[in-house]
Design an enzyme around this catalytic site. Structure first.
Site, PDB file in Angstrom:
ATOM      1  N   GLY A   1     101.536  29.112  38.814  1.00 24.10           N
ATOM      2  CA  GLY A   1     101.761  27.813  38.195  1.00 24.10           C
ATOM      3  C   GLY A   1     100.620  27.426  37.277  1.00 24.10           C
ATOM      4  O   GLY A   1     100.800  26.702  36.308  1.00 24.10           O
TER       5      GLY A   1
ATOM      6  N   ASN B   1      95.252  25.877  54.330  1.00 22.61           N
ATOM      7  CA  ASN B   1      94.078  25.002  54.363  1.00 22.61           C
ATOM      8  C   ASN B   1      94.253  23.883  55.380  1.00 22.61           C
ATOM      9  O   ASN B   1      93.339  23.575  56.139  1.00 22.61           O
ATOM     10  CB  ASN B   1      93.819  24.406  52.976  1.00 22.61           C
ATOM     11  CG  ASN B   1      93.269  25.452  52.007  1.00 22.61           C
ATOM     12  OD1 ASN B   1      92.863  26.543  52.418  1.00 22.61           O
ATOM     13  ND2 ASN B   1      93.268  25.125  50.733  1.00 22.61           N
TER      14      ASN B   1
ATOM     15  N   LYS C   1     141.474  10.016  45.694  1.00 18.48           N
ATOM     16  CA  LYS C   1     140.446   9.211  45.031  1.00 18.48           C
ATOM     17  C   LYS C   1     140.998   7.810  44.719  1.00 18.48           C
ATOM     18  O   LYS C   1     140.336   6.801  44.969  1.00 18.48           O
ATOM     19  CB  LYS C   1     140.007   9.873  43.714  1.00 18.48           C
ATOM     20  CG  LYS C   1     139.438  11.288  43.870  1.00 18.48           C
ATOM     21  CD  LYS C   1     137.941  11.267  44.069  1.00 18.48           C
ATOM     22  CE  LYS C   1     137.306  12.649  43.910  1.00 18.48           C
ATOM     23  NZ  LYS C   1     137.866  13.683  44.804  1.00 18.48           N
TER      24      LYS C   1
ATOM     25  N   VAL D   1      96.066  28.612  36.398  1.00 15.52           N
ATOM     26  CA  VAL D   1      94.979  29.563  36.629  1.00 15.52           C
ATOM     27  C   VAL D   1      93.858  28.793  37.310  1.00 15.52           C
ATOM     28  O   VAL D   1      93.421  27.758  36.811  1.00 15.52           O
ATOM     29  CB  VAL D   1      94.487  30.152  35.289  1.00 15.52           C
ATOM     30  CG1 VAL D   1      93.433  31.221  35.527  1.00 15.52           C
ATOM     31  CG2 VAL D   1      95.647  30.738  34.508  1.00 15.52           C
TER      32      VAL D   1
ATOM     33  N   ARG E   1     106.147  28.841  35.044  1.00 11.68           N
ATOM     34  CA  ARG E   1     105.128  29.659  35.718  1.00 11.68           C
ATOM     35  C   ARG E   1     104.849  30.903  34.872  1.00 11.68           C
ATOM     36  O   ARG E   1     105.755  31.440  34.260  1.00 11.68           O
ATOM     37  CB  ARG E   1     105.604  30.060  37.118  1.00 11.68           C
ATOM     38  CG  ARG E   1     105.797  28.870  38.061  1.00 11.68           C
ATOM     39  CD  ARG E   1     106.274  29.319  39.431  1.00 11.68           C
ATOM     40  NE  ARG E   1     105.239  30.032  40.164  1.00 11.68           N
ATOM     41  CZ  ARG E   1     104.279  29.441  40.865  1.00 11.68           C
ATOM     42  NH1 ARG E   1     104.210  28.131  40.927  1.00 11.68           N
ATOM     43  NH2 ARG E   1     103.382  30.170  41.503  1.00 11.68           N
TER      44      ARG E   1
ATOM     45  N   ARG F   1      95.382  35.076  43.458  1.00 13.81           N
ATOM     46  CA  ARG F   1      94.653  35.882  44.443  1.00 13.81           C
ATOM     47  C   ARG F   1      95.530  36.206  45.645  1.00 13.81           C
ATOM     48  O   ARG F   1      95.344  37.222  46.305  1.00 13.81           O
ATOM     49  CB  ARG F   1      93.377  35.142  44.877  1.00 13.81           C
ATOM     50  CG  ARG F   1      92.458  35.986  45.744  1.00 13.81           C
ATOM     51  CD  ARG F   1      91.035  35.466  45.784  1.00 13.81           C
ATOM     52  NE  ARG F   1      90.205  36.305  46.649  1.00 13.81           N
ATOM     53  CZ  ARG F   1      89.813  35.950  47.874  1.00 13.81           C
ATOM     54  NH1 ARG F   1      90.132  34.754  48.370  1.00 13.81           N
ATOM     55  NH2 ARG F   1      89.090  36.785  48.608  1.00 13.81           N
TER      56      ARG F   1
HETATM   57  N1  DCP Z   1      94.804  23.052  47.390  1.00 15.90           N
HETATM   58  C1  DCP Z   1      94.864  22.400  48.617  1.00 15.90           C
HETATM   59  N2  DCP Z   1      95.535  21.228  48.729  1.00 15.90           N
HETATM   60  C2  DCP Z   1      96.133  20.684  47.664  1.00 15.90           C
HETATM   61  C3  DCP Z   1      96.076  21.317  46.424  1.00 15.90           C
HETATM   62  C4  DCP Z   1      95.400  22.503  46.309  1.00 15.90           C
HETATM   63  O1  DCP Z   1      94.321  22.900  49.601  1.00 15.90           O
HETATM   64  N3  DCP Z   1      96.785  19.532  47.796  1.00 15.90           N
HETATM   65  C5  DCP Z   1      94.127  24.343  47.309  1.00 15.90           C
HETATM   66  C6  DCP Z   1      95.043  25.430  47.837  1.00 15.90           C
HETATM   67  C7  DCP Z   1      95.671  25.978  46.614  1.00 15.90           C
HETATM   68  C8  DCP Z   1      94.538  25.898  45.633  1.00 15.90           C
HETATM   69  O2  DCP Z   1      93.858  24.688  45.957  1.00 15.90           O
HETATM   70  O3  DCP Z   1      96.121  27.315  46.806  1.00 15.90           O
HETATM   71  C9  DCP Z   1      94.981  25.911  44.200  1.00 15.90           C
HETATM   72  O4  DCP Z   1      95.889  24.844  43.973  1.00 15.90           O
HETATM   73  P1  DCP Z   1      97.148  25.023  43.060  1.00 15.90           P
HETATM   74  O5  DCP Z   1      97.774  23.681  42.940  1.00 15.90           O
HETATM   75  O6  DCP Z   1      96.758  25.685  41.786  1.00 15.90           O
HETATM   76  O7  DCP Z   1      98.153  25.917  43.917  1.00 15.90           O
HETATM   77  P2  DCP Z   1      98.440  27.466  43.948  1.00 15.90           P
HETATM   78  O8  DCP Z   1      97.528  28.209  43.024  1.00 15.90           O
HETATM   79  O9  DCP Z   1      98.427  27.880  45.372  1.00 15.90           O
HETATM   80  O10 DCP Z   1      99.938  27.603  43.434  1.00 15.90           O
HETATM   81  P3  DCP Z   1     100.439  27.566  41.912  1.00 15.90           P
HETATM   82  O11 DCP Z   1     100.881  28.947  41.569  1.00 15.90           O
HETATM   83  O12 DCP Z   1     101.570  26.624  41.912  1.00 15.90           O
HETATM   84  O13 DCP Z   1      99.290  27.110  41.070  1.00 15.90           O
HETATM   85 MG    MG Z   2      97.225  27.609  41.095  1.00 18.37          MG
END
Ligand code: DCP
Ligand code: MG
Ligand code: MN
Length: 336
Positions: free
Chosen positions: A188, A275, A72, A190, A148, A181
């Protein structure tokens, strides 16, 4: 490390001890007292050393300096830099920016701005930064929002929302989507989707439902009170179950008309990655998928839609997958 004047100092290796002192700070802050002590001893010796270090061997010969520390010292003597220190500095910056990015309502840009304004801690933000309403809520519930929740807690919150909705509109559908679901053990937030099979009772339900949930005290803070998205209404906020030692949790509520239910369900269940894939797939077949509908006969000019197309009948999630020509995936298989 401030350079002391030549008159005051006999330290001919100040360029080296400066860097080593910074390393001491890093190691102290990472609770590596043992390394900090080793560096401090070397600094003492270097300060009194009668000549500028001019070789690795000269550094290695100093009392208490082993091969690693000699590396170093020689690196600084040769290049004027210490990569390890630069790494530490970069990490510290990144750590602070990450800390700030996790404030709900603050993006990477805001986080960097706060950093550039000299803020380094959440307390700095609290006392000195200009915060939006959302960022204030985000800061107030910083730890809780990052945490979470177990899926059982998401189910309990879903139940509270369902009962309130059922009271206002009997026969209502109120279900938790998102990671819940998809069967994840922790969530993270509901994500409650609300609709009514009669096709009309969802109208006006949004504000009544929120009023009822506020009355019951489960909703503690609003982030976005009403986001209108076509015929869909979205609420983003913070909630907390009654009872002691309950944490604050993020909650999203969407109320949709029944003819948009399946597409909203696919969207809100996710994952976000699925998605994106489904939307891309739709695009390749001249269709377009959104949280509202699956349209066919879409005309695009480059990336721009010239014609929106016409919505396909999508009574179920299965029908959405079928139209897209992909095998149905149950929610538990939608993570990739
Ligand atoms: N969603 C999406 N694109 C994004 C944000 C969300 O398509 N940029 C859709 C898909 C996610 C849903 O909305 O599954 C819910 O968003 P969340 O941010 O609540 O994500 P998750 O429920 O999947 O994960 P977490 O447990 O972190 O909430
Ligand atoms: Mg969510
Ligand atoms: Mn969500």
């Amino acid at each position: 490390c401030t350079q002391s004047s030549k008159m005051m100092s006999e330290n001919l290796n100040e360029h080296i001890t400066c860097k080593l002192e910074e390393m001491v700070k890093k190691y102290k802050s990472t609770s590596d007292q043992w390394r900090a002590f080793g560096y401090q001893k070397a600094i003492q010796v270097l300060r009194k050393h009668p000549t500028q270090i001019s070789s690795w061997e000269e550094a290695r010969a100093l009392p208490g300096v082993g091969t690693r520390l000699a590396d170093k010292i020689w690196e600084i003597a040769e290049s004027g830099e210490l990569r390890k220190l630069n790494e530490f500095n970069a990490d510290e910056d990144i750590k602070v920016i990450e800390l700030f990015t996790n404030v709900w309502g603050a993006g990477a840009h805001t986080a960097r701005q706060w950093f550039q304004q000299g803020f380094r801690t959440l307390d700095d933000l609290h006392t000195k930064a200009k915060l939006t309403h959302q960022q204030k809520i985000g800061l107030k519930h910083y730890e809780d929002i990052l945490d979470r929740m177990p899926r059982t807690e998401a189910a309990a919150i879903e139940q509270v929302v369902r009962e309130a909705a059922e009271f206002l509109a009997p026969g209502v559908i109120a279900q938790c989507c998102g990671s819940y679901r998809r069967g994840k053990p922790t969530c993270g937030d509901v994500d409650v989707l609300v609709t009514h099979p009669d096709g009309k009772s969802h109208k006006g339900l949004f504000s009544k439902l929120l009023a009822k949930l506020k009355e019951s005290g489960i909703l503690t803070d609003d982030l976005v009170t009403a986001e209108d998205n076509g015929n869909q209404k979205k609420y983003l906020g913070v909630c907390r179950l009654p009872g002691e030692n309950q944490k604050h949790r993020r909650i999203d509520i969407i109320v949709v008309p029944y003819d948009e239910y399946a597409c909203a369900l696919v969207y809100f269940t996710g994952s976000a990655h699925l998605n994106r894939s489904l939307r891309l797939l739709a695009k390749k077949s001249g269709m377009s998928l959104s949280e509202h509908s699956l349209n066919t006969g879409v005309i695009r000019k480059g990336n721009e839609k010239v014609f929106e197309g016409t919505p396909l009948p999508t009574p179920t999630e299965e029908s959405v997958f079928r139209h897209l020509g992909v095998p149905y995936r149950p929610p538990e298989e939608r993570d990739h």
